[in-house]
Design an enzyme around this catalytic site. Structure first.
Site, PDB file in Angstrom:
ATOM      1  N   GLU A   1      -3.974   8.059   7.695  1.00 30.14           N
ATOM      2  CA  GLU A   1      -4.923   7.148   7.046  1.00 30.14           C
ATOM      3  C   GLU A   1      -5.217   5.958   7.966  1.00 30.14           C
ATOM      4  O   GLU A   1      -6.365   5.545   8.119  1.00 30.14           O
ATOM      5  CB  GLU A   1      -4.355   6.671   5.699  1.00 30.14           C
ATOM      6  CG  GLU A   1      -5.355   5.835   4.902  1.00 30.14           C
ATOM      7  CD  GLU A   1      -4.805   5.348   3.561  1.00 30.14           C
ATOM      8  OE1 GLU A   1      -3.632   5.635   3.245  1.00 30.14           O
ATOM      9  OE2 GLU A   1      -5.563   4.670   2.844  1.00 30.14           O
TER      10      GLU A   1
ATOM     11  N   HIS B   1       0.831  -1.210   0.000  1.00 25.29           N
ATOM     12  CA  HIS B   1       0.000   0.000   0.000  1.00 25.29           C
ATOM     13  C   HIS B   1       0.867   1.261   0.000  1.00 25.29           C
ATOM     14  O   HIS B   1       0.588   2.228  -0.702  1.00 25.29           O
ATOM     15  CB  HIS B   1      -0.915  -0.042   1.233  1.00 25.29           C
ATOM     16  CG  HIS B   1      -1.659   1.222   1.495  1.00 25.29           C
ATOM     17  ND1 HIS B   1      -1.265   2.118   2.462  1.00 25.29           N
ATOM     18  CD2 HIS B   1      -2.762   1.753   0.908  1.00 25.29           C
ATOM     19  CE1 HIS B   1      -2.107   3.147   2.463  1.00 25.29           C
ATOM     20  NE2 HIS B   1      -3.028   2.950   1.536  1.00 25.29           N
TER      21      HIS B   1
ATOM     22  N   GLU C   1       2.211   1.811  -3.404  1.00 28.50           N
ATOM     23  CA  GLU C   1       1.147   2.382  -4.260  1.00 28.50           C
ATOM     24  C   GLU C   1       1.130   3.917  -4.107  1.00 28.50           C
ATOM     25  O   GLU C   1       1.115   4.656  -5.089  1.00 28.50           O
ATOM     26  CB  GLU C   1      -0.200   1.779  -3.855  1.00 28.50           C
ATOM     27  CG  GLU C   1      -1.410   2.428  -4.509  1.00 28.50           C
ATOM     28  CD  GLU C   1      -2.501   2.744  -3.501  1.00 28.50           C
ATOM     29  OE1 GLU C   1      -2.842   3.936  -3.363  1.00 28.50           O
ATOM     30  OE2 GLU C   1      -3.010   1.811  -2.840  1.00 28.50           O
ATOM     31  N   HIS C   2       1.152   4.389  -2.859  1.00 29.89           N
ATOM     32  CA  HIS C   2       1.135   5.835  -2.623  1.00 29.89           C
ATOM     33  C   HIS C   2       2.344   6.519  -3.272  1.00 29.89           C
ATOM     34  O   HIS C   2       2.213   7.585  -3.863  1.00 29.89           O
ATOM     35  CB  HIS C   2       1.201   6.118  -1.113  1.00 29.89           C
ATOM     36  CG  HIS C   2      -0.139   6.219  -0.459  1.00 29.89           C
ATOM     37  ND1 HIS C   2      -0.518   7.307   0.281  1.00 29.89           N
ATOM     38  CD2 HIS C   2      -1.194   5.361  -0.440  1.00 29.89           C
ATOM     39  CE1 HIS C   2      -1.750   7.121   0.748  1.00 29.89           C
ATOM     40  NE2 HIS C   2      -2.171   5.944   0.333  1.00 29.89           N
TER      41      HIS C   2
END
Lengths: 430, 435
Positions: free
Chosen positions: A145, A69, A72-73
């Site tokens: 997040e 993840h 991905e960012h």
């Protein structure tokens, strides 16, 4: 040379082209007469891939939770200091990305400038650039997040269920990782993960909209460089045939208790053809048991035991499978016991042909409805590709599967030792 | 795709003929003045109608009927538009061309809705059953309490309540738990009869059939739906108070939730309406916006910080999830970014990206029946008849000067913050329990 194959469904009146691109990438072009064109470029790499090696490596590389993840960012930042989000904005397109347990997908939708957008998508996903400074900055954003998800009772309940189901499997961990695990991420680890998992042989590109294979190939030929394929060996853990914990609970700020009941599937086939068929059968079983049409829902709802929405779904991948049922109830334990006894009763009694045929209609309808949206088609197709499934074959299975087959799957699963209950109670209630 | 507008039944039909979809959709809504009693009774009525009717007397038999129609969907709708709201039903089903048997799925769905609405299940006294009503009242109360306990929703409600005090828009839709518990079966049945004739309906159809064929279906099943045109509320447009008001509450969560509301007197038919839509996008509506690039990307102050604009009410809301200690910095930065727009500090990049983004949004709406329906229904109740193509042209003609002028009509009105009292190192206590 590019190898192009057309895949058709007479039943649905649809077709797409599968191109084995000379670079090694599998490209799928699904023409639809829509204003929007939607493209997804993904890698078969998600939050569960925290231990891996390439063929020929001597040891397993262990990476911190949440790195897929995080990667991905970070992919949106380019070496020249530009940000790909901003480039898509300049082109009038919407870009986004998501990470699941087993895949990471980058996407855009546009109504003009398709070729420029596709070129940008391919470029930024295939060109990683990380620095200590940019990694540190992202750690701050992702920590927020994680905080956001930690405050969400539904998310907490769902992860509680996964913890109940699995003892060792990485699926039980938050896709974003934890504040501690993401603090361990470094540029070197990100480069390593990119090198292994963002190899074109482990990726797929799907485009749906008013576009031709020729237009796609013109861009792909220009932006994709041939790569030697890799063979990734992913760490596999042996999970027990029982759940890890029969109950998990926590307290949070909320009004009414939430619950997630998980039922572990301990017989997921390794062969994708068999797994796709099992997915249809298990999904039908799940719907027959929990839908509003069934007697269980009526009983729970009419007696005031649950709130109106009782959601259920079967989720499967190569290394895990489970049925999840979620809702709100004053007494989750009582709902849990009711559901367990109903399931065991229906395993003996079975369902009628009439119930089964009605359910078949619902599944057929759902699949056909999905074909109205470029977004749904592209995201579903890339998932089918990574799962090794046949996209149109799914509708064929729905048409041909029998009640006997569904009952056989039902009777060989859903045993009592496979159930777990996760509940989130209001603070000061329990 | 330009909608064809004709009269149908006691109202108006907007029909969009298209072969883009494998589904058909017909919505039936009544525009009503916003009032807590109406909204409360509508919510309860719709939920009790979904429990069954004379022909399908319980949830299971009604669900079976819809599943037999290839999972046809009858959804209830109650959407606010300024000081008014539209309340009604959305029927959506597969286009019959995609099923083997000869079965008009849309007609079957409309027939089912007609039975739900006109032939409800009543007790011997002609009222809704007390038992069923008590359950639905309890569900509605649960949903009110759930909203009160959700920090994001609570922060937004706090902000709206103060910003629009004394205006219908600022009131909570269904009222309080006490209001809901006071409703009885007789009052609800009286309201059902009242609802059926409250105002002139809007029908919106999206699918392959001609408008005339849909008009005939409407007149067959819903010829007696609706009545005299209701007197709708005039939207109250006001400027922000001179000095921004602040409110803060605590909740047992990690992350603080901030809502910062801004007001303007720009309504749906104002010449600056499209410039205000663009102002919002430049400010916080997309990844190219000032809030995303500065508050999130440059300063890493949060994961989410975005703005939305209610074009009917002229109100703009910034919402963000942040650590408690960053509250003052984030508010300062949000206000500073809006001042930049007011001063005309808008780069060509920001301006052009926002224009393209909104144009792209309107174009994409034509690929989704739900998006098109929502667009035309909202505008219909707001008194605008601009098509999607018209909206694209309107956005295209907005200049930077227009944006600066529109931005200067906004002022910061209210800031609501829900402090996460677990966010100062305390964290969640885990309570796993093994058997």
């Amino acid at each position: 040379m590019n190898d192009i194959k057309t895949v058709k469904s007479a039943l649905l009146g649809e077709k797409y082209e599968h191109i084995k691109h000379k670079s090694g990438l599998d490209i799928y072009v699904f023409p639809k007469n829509l204003t929007t064109t939607y493209a997804v470029f993904g890698t078969h790499y998600g939050s569960i891939d925290n231990g891996f090696m390439l063929e020929g490596d001597s040891s397993v590389t262990e990476v911190p939770g949440g790195i897929a993840h995080f990667l991905e960012h970070k992919m949106f930042t380019n070496e020249d200091g530009s940000d790909s989000f901003e480039r898509f904005s300049e082109l009038g397109a919407d870009a986004n990305a998501y990470t699941s347990y087993d895949k990471t997908v980058f996407l855009f939708s546009c109504t003009s400038n398709f070729s420029e957008c596709l070129g940008e998508l391919i470029d930024f996903v295939t060109h990683p650039y990380f620095t200590d400074e940019s990694v540190a900055k992202e750690q701050g954003i992702i920590a927020e997040e994680i905080g956001m998800y930690d405050d969400n009772p539904a998310t907490r309940s769902y992860y509680g269920m996964l913890e109940g189901l699995y003892e060792k499997h990485d699926i039980k961990n938050n896709i974003c990782g934890t504040a501690q695990s993401i603090a361990e991420i470094t540029p070197a680890l990100l480069y390593r993960c990119h090198e292994v998992f963002y190899n074109l042989s482990n990726m797929a590109l799907v485009i749906c909209g008013n576009v031709t294979s020729d237009e796609v190939l013109t861009v792909a030929d220009k932006h994709l460089k041939a790569q030697n394929p890799v063979k990734i060996i992913r760490r596999k853990v042996k999970e027990s045939d029982r759940v890890a914990k029969p109950r998990t609970e926590c307290k949070m700020q909320l009004a009414k208790p939430l619950f997630d009941i998980g039922i572990k599937d301990t017989a997921v086939p390794a062969d994708p053809i068999l797994r796709e068929r099992r997915e249809v059968a298990m999904s039908i079983v799940t719907d027959l048991i929990f839908s509003q049409t069934g007697e269980l829902f009526s009983e729970l709802y009419e007696s005031g035991m649950i709130s109106p929405s009782l959601n259920s779904a079967y989720t499967v991948s190569e290394t895990f499978g489970f049925c999840a049922v979620s809702g709100e109830a004053d007494d989750p334990e009582a709902v849990y016991e009711k559901i367990k006894s109903y399931v065991l009763q229906k395993r003996n009694e079975g369902f009628t042909e009439e119930e089964f045929e009605r359910c078949r209609k619902v599944f057929y309808s759902s699949f056909v409805r999905g074909l109205d949206s470029a977004d749904d088609i592209a995201n579903d197709l890339i998932e089918f590709v990574f799962d090794g499934y046949d996209f149109f074959g799914y509708a064929d299975i729905i048409s041909t599967i029998t009640l006997d087959e569904v009952m056989e799957v039902f009777r060989s699963s859903f045993s009592e030792q496979c159930f777990t209950l996760s509940a989130v109670f209001p603070i000061d209630n329990k | 795709m330009i909608p064809k507008k004709i009269s149908a039944g006691r109202g108006t039909l907007l029909a969009i003929k298209t072969d883009k979809f494998k589904t058909e959709m017909l919505t039936l809504t009544l525009p009503l003045p916003m009032a807590q009693r109406t909204q409360r009774l509508c919510t309860l009525l719709f939920s009790i109608l979904r429990r069954g009717c004379k022909a399908y007397p319980d949830i299971a038999s009604l669900s079976r009927r819809l599943d037999d129609l290839y999972d046809a969907n009858i959804a209830t709708m109650a959407a606010p538009t300024g000081e008014n709201f539209s309340a009604g039903f959305a029927c959506e089903c597969l286009d019959s061309a995609y099923v083997k048997e000869d079965n008009d799925l849309l007609a079957g769905t409309l027939d089912t809705l007609r039975k739900m609405l006109f032939e409800p299940l009543l007790d011997a006294d002609g009222n809704f059953s007390q038992k069923a009503l008590e359950l639905e009242k309890r569900n509605l109360c649960d949903s009110i309490r759930t909203s009160d306990n959700d920090p994001k929703i609570h922060s937004f409600q706090l902000c709206r309540g103060i910003m629009f005090e004394g205006e219908p828009y600022g009131k909570r839709a269904a009222g309080t738990v006490e209001d809901v518990m006071a409703v009885n079966g007789k009052e609800l049945e009286e309201f059902r009869r009242e609802y059926l004739g409250l105002s002139s309906p809007t029908f919106i159809y999206i699918g392959r059939r001609d408008a005339e064929e849909i008009k005939a279906l409407i007149e067959k099943y819903f010829g007696d739906f609706g009545g005299e045109k209701a007197r709708l509320n005039k939207t109250i447009l006001k400027n922000a108070v001179p000095s921004m008001r602040s409110v803060e509450e605590e909740m047992s969560v990690l992350q603080g939730k901030l809502t910062l509301g801004m007001r303007s007197d720009i309504g749906a038919v104002d010449k600056d309406m499209y410039a205000a839509i663009l102002t919002n996008d430049i400010f916080g509506g997309s990844p190219s916006s000032k809030l995303f690039r500065n508050v999130r990307e440059k300063q890493s102050l949060c994961y989410s910080c975005s703005s939305s604009f209610d074009f009917v009410k002229g109100a703009l809301f910034v919402r963000s999830g942040i650590s408690n200690e960053n509250k003052d910095r984030v508010i300062k930065e949000i206000l500073a970014q809006f001042e930049e727009i007011k001063s005309g500090n808008i780069s060509d990049y920001e301006f052009e990206c926002s224009k393209r983004s909104i144009e792209n949004y309107y174009r994409q709406a034509s690929d989704s029946a739900y998006s098109m329906e929502n667009y035309y229904r909202t505008r219909s109740i707001a008194g605008i008849d601009t098509t999607l193509d018209g909206a694209i042209e309107a956005i295209h003609s907005v200049t930077k000067e227009d944006v600066v002028r529109a931005a200067n009509r906004f002022g910061a009105d209210t800031c609501a913050f829900v402090r996460g009292n677990l966010g100062d190192g305390k964290g969640y206590e885990e309570g796993d329990e093994d058997e």
